[in-house]
Design an enzyme around this catalytic site. Sequence first.
Site, mmCIF file in Angstrom:
data_model
loop_
_atom_site.group_PDB
_atom_site.id
_atom_site.type_symbol
_atom_site.label_atom_id
_atom_site.label_comp_id
_atom_site.label_asym_id
_atom_site.label_seq_id
_atom_site.Cartn_x
_atom_site.Cartn_y
_atom_site.Cartn_z
ATOM 1 N N THR A 20 10.813 -26.230 -10.359
ATOM 2 C CA THR A 20 10.878 -27.093 -9.174
ATOM 3 C C THR A 20 9.659 -28.016 -9.031
ATOM 4 O O THR A 20 9.307 -28.404 -7.921
ATOM 5 C CB THR A 20 11.032 -26.230 -7.899
ATOM 6 O OG1 THR A 20 9.837 -25.436 -7.764
ATOM 7 C CG2 THR A 20 12.240 -25.333 -7.951
ATOM 8 N N TYR A 58 2.490 -28.274 -6.918
ATOM 9 C CA TYR A 58 3.643 -29.174 -6.979
ATOM 10 C C TYR A 58 3.863 -29.806 -5.602
ATOM 11 O O TYR A 58 4.505 -29.231 -4.724
ATOM 12 C CB TYR A 58 4.914 -28.433 -7.420
ATOM 13 C CG TYR A 58 4.844 -27.750 -8.777
ATOM 14 C CD1 TYR A 58 3.856 -28.070 -9.706
ATOM 15 C CD2 TYR A 58 5.783 -26.790 -9.151
ATOM 16 C CE1 TYR A 58 3.788 -27.451 -10.944
ATOM 17 C CE2 TYR A 58 5.726 -26.167 -10.396
ATOM 18 C CZ TYR A 58 4.726 -26.500 -11.275
ATOM 19 O OH TYR A 58 4.662 -25.878 -12.493
ATOM 20 N N GLN A 175 3.689 -17.846 -19.077
ATOM 21 C CA GLN A 175 4.472 -19.082 -18.947
ATOM 22 C C GLN A 175 3.814 -20.164 -19.820
ATOM 23 O O GLN A 175 2.823 -20.767 -19.420
ATOM 24 C CB GLN A 175 4.540 -19.531 -17.481
ATOM 25 C CG GLN A 175 5.447 -20.731 -17.330
ATOM 26 C CD GLN A 175 5.703 -21.191 -15.905
ATOM 27 O OE1 GLN A 175 5.768 -22.384 -15.643
ATOM 28 N NE2 GLN A 175 5.876 -20.262 -14.985
ATOM 29 N N LYS A 214 18.188 -39.529 -23.636
ATOM 30 C CA LYS A 214 18.602 -40.658 -22.777
ATOM 31 C C LYS A 214 17.688 -41.878 -22.887
ATOM 32 O O LYS A 214 18.131 -42.993 -22.710
ATOM 33 C CB LYS A 214 18.749 -40.207 -21.322
ATOM 34 C CG LYS A 214 17.467 -39.757 -20.652
ATOM 35 C CD LYS A 214 17.777 -39.296 -19.236
ATOM 36 C CE LYS A 214 16.531 -38.758 -18.560
ATOM 37 N NZ LYS A 214 16.816 -38.300 -17.199
ATOM 38 N N ALA A 281 15.560 -30.028 -12.922
ATOM 39 C CA ALA A 281 16.735 -30.891 -12.688
ATOM 40 C C ALA A 281 16.498 -31.648 -11.401
ATOM 41 O O ALA A 281 16.033 -31.081 -10.417
ATOM 42 C CB ALA A 281 18.001 -30.049 -12.612
ATOM 43 N N GLN A 286 22.654 -33.085 -13.072
ATOM 44 C CA GLN A 286 21.846 -32.597 -14.194
ATOM 45 C C GLN A 286 21.931 -31.075 -14.328
ATOM 46 O O GLN A 286 22.122 -30.554 -15.425
ATOM 47 C CB GLN A 286 20.378 -33.004 -14.019
ATOM 48 C CG GLN A 286 20.132 -34.481 -14.246
ATOM 49 C CD GLN A 286 18.671 -34.881 -14.097
ATOM 50 O OE1 GLN A 286 17.835 -34.068 -13.670
ATOM 51 N NE2 GLN A 286 18.361 -36.116 -14.430
HETATM 52 N N1 LIG Z 1 2.970 -23.665 -16.007
HETATM 53 C C1 LIG Z 1 2.796 -24.940 -16.239
HETATM 54 O O1 LIG Z 1 1.688 -25.419 -16.506
HETATM 55 C C2 LIG Z 1 4.021 -25.825 -16.192
HETATM 56 C C3 LIG Z 1 3.977 -27.132 -16.726
HETATM 57 C C4 LIG Z 1 5.160 -27.884 -16.712
HETATM 58 C C5 LIG Z 1 6.323 -27.349 -16.163
HETATM 59 N N2 LIG Z 1 6.328 -26.090 -15.631
HETATM 60 C C6 LIG Z 1 7.550 -25.496 -15.035
HETATM 61 O O2 LIG Z 1 8.665 -25.714 -15.874
HETATM 62 C C7 LIG Z 1 9.677 -26.468 -15.172
HETATM 63 C C8 LIG Z 1 10.474 -27.333 -16.134
HETATM 64 O O3 LIG Z 1 9.651 -28.159 -16.909
HETATM 65 P P1 LIG Z 1 9.608 -29.717 -16.715
HETATM 66 O O4 LIG Z 1 10.075 -30.025 -15.332
HETATM 67 O O5 LIG Z 1 8.281 -30.156 -17.187
HETATM 68 O O6 LIG Z 1 10.557 -30.345 -17.767
HETATM 69 P P2 LIG Z 1 11.983 -30.264 -18.455
HETATM 70 O O7 LIG Z 1 12.820 -29.168 -17.946
HETATM 71 O O8 LIG Z 1 11.696 -30.361 -19.883
HETATM 72 O O9 LIG Z 1 12.584 -31.667 -17.981
HETATM 73 C C9 LIG Z 1 13.101 -31.803 -16.713
HETATM 74 C C10 LIG Z 1 13.447 -33.258 -16.433
HETATM 75 O O10 LIG Z 1 14.369 -33.782 -17.399
HETATM 76 C C11 LIG Z 1 15.361 -34.572 -16.738
HETATM 77 N N3 LIG Z 1 16.655 -33.873 -16.932
HETATM 78 C C12 LIG Z 1 16.957 -32.564 -16.722
HETATM 79 N N4 LIG Z 1 18.231 -32.301 -17.034
HETATM 80 C C13 LIG Z 1 18.774 -33.457 -17.478
HETATM 81 C C14 LIG Z 1 20.052 -33.816 -17.968
HETATM 82 N N5 LIG Z 1 21.047 -32.936 -18.064
HETATM 83 N N6 LIG Z 1 20.251 -35.101 -18.345
HETATM 84 C C15 LIG Z 1 19.273 -36.010 -18.253
HETATM 85 N N7 LIG Z 1 18.024 -35.735 -17.798
HETATM 86 C C16 LIG Z 1 17.775 -34.455 -17.417
HETATM 87 C C17 LIG Z 1 14.957 -34.662 -15.274
HETATM 88 O O11 LIG Z 1 14.071 -35.747 -15.032
HETATM 89 P P3 LIG Z 1 14.526 -37.287 -14.798
HETATM 90 O O12 LIG Z 1 15.895 -37.314 -14.225
HETATM 91 O O13 LIG Z 1 13.486 -37.832 -13.884
HETATM 92 O O14 LIG Z 1 14.455 -37.905 -16.171
HETATM 93 C C18 LIG Z 1 14.160 -33.376 -15.101
HETATM 94 O O15 LIG Z 1 13.237 -33.405 -14.041
HETATM 95 C C19 LIG Z 1 8.869 -27.204 -14.080
HETATM 96 O O16 LIG Z 1 9.681 -27.659 -13.029
HETATM 97 C C20 LIG Z 1 7.898 -26.111 -13.674
HETATM 98 O O17 LIG Z 1 8.538 -25.163 -12.848
HETATM 99 C C21 LIG Z 1 5.201 -25.336 -15.662
#
Ligand SMILES: NC(=O)c1ccc[n+]([C@@H]2O[C@H](COP(=O)([O-])OP(=O)(O)OC[C@H]3O[C@@H](n4cnc5c(N)ncnc54)[C@H](OP(=O)(O)O)[C@@H]3O)[C@@H](O)[C@H]2O)c1
Length: 319
Positions: A20, A58, A175, A214, A281, A286
């Site tokens: 999130t 966040y 994580q 995309k 998402a 998504q």
């Molecule tokens: N511990 C840490 O340091 C750390 C660091 C990063 C993340 N996280 C955690 O991991 C979670 C997920 O990682 P993330 O948010 O970096 O990236 P991710 O899951 O790799 O990418 C998510 C993004 O991709 C796009 N997306 C998702 N599904 C899609 C689909 N079906 N079709 C097209 N676009 C799609 C959306 O952005 P758009 O629509 O804007 O393109 C979405 O926000 C975070 O929310 C957080 O909870 C933790």
Amino acid sequence: MEYRKFSGLDRRVSVLGLGTWAFGNDFWWGKQSDEVSLDVLEKAVENGINLIDTAPIYGRGHSEEVVGRFLKKRGQRDKLVIATKLGLDWTSGKLFNLKRAAMLREIEASRRRLGVEVIDIYQIHWPDPETSIKESAKVMREFYEQGLIKAVGVSNYSVDQMKEFMNYCPLHSLQPPYNMFRREIEEKILPFCVENNISVLSYSPLHGGVLTGKFFFDNVAVPRDMVRKNLDDLKEPKFSVNKKILLELKKIADSYGKSLAEFVLNWTIHAKGITTVLVGARNKKQIQQNFGCLGWGIKEEDIKKIEAILDKRKKLLNL
Ligand SMILES: NC(=O)c1ccc[n+]([C@@H]2O[C@H](COP(=O)([O-])OP(=O)(O)OC[C@H]3O[C@@H](n4cnc5c(N)ncnc54)[C@H](OP(=O)(O)O)[C@@H]3O)[C@@H](O)[C@H]2O)c1
């Protein structure tokens, strides 16, 4: 939905968890409406996701507040696994803060924003270069022994840092980042976690949307938010190589009748050592699409082809 055992918890967690970060509605991911975020949470849980990951950083508490609103509205708190973090401070000008006093403040603030008595998975977000691992691990142990948290986690830790932490506190989860383009943890970190019964919640499985293809094939402009505008993989010279590689992966995905996003997520949830994959998402569409990664598998011969394609990328980019 498939559910897997998670160290320290008596409840299994869904192989797909909801991340999130974007719900923070700030400069990192750009604008995000709370109503849409609440819809995504509803859709995710309706379809079997029981693990929600958030963090105070966040949106400076905003993502946790949105998750809190959802929990209040939905009820059934005991059916969900809530993961949050601590250790990144936006108030003092120093980003990292794992001093005891800060940790005590943080856990109270997170419990209040989430509206929960107990945090299921509580994770140190990043190591703090100015605080010893011993000091922060001992405070995590206090939280654990007081029953304020069920599972103790760390994020972005190396094997040595986890080993040091485990001298002072039980460690249930890690994580780390993990996706087809970022596989550093395969060498040492994942084997260490498997050996030590440390559950792994991997993040950025779509590499911030890069692996959906995309930005390469669907004429979607790269957003100017902090996450994407700084990604080398979306800039030349990497962009052209990534496009070529994604096209080859897409051909295999097509042969399963799956989108790249579904295909890439499927590969990630089946990687050895991964317990659950945190996917972000931005809207209901998504999250719905991402559920298409469940309930099927990639054939062994195609796994080998994927390896060869990803090896080729490394060579082309001198990685
Ligand atoms: N511990 C840490 O340091 C750390 C660091 C990063 C993340 N996280 C955690 O991991 C979670 C997920 O990682 P993330 O948010 O970096 O990236 P991710 O899951 O790799 O990418 C998510 C993004 O991709 C796009 N997306 C998702 N599904 C899609 C689909 N079906 N079709 C097209 N676009 C799609 C959306 O952005 P758009 O629509 O804007 O393109 C979405 O926000 C975070 O929310 C957080 O909870 C933790």
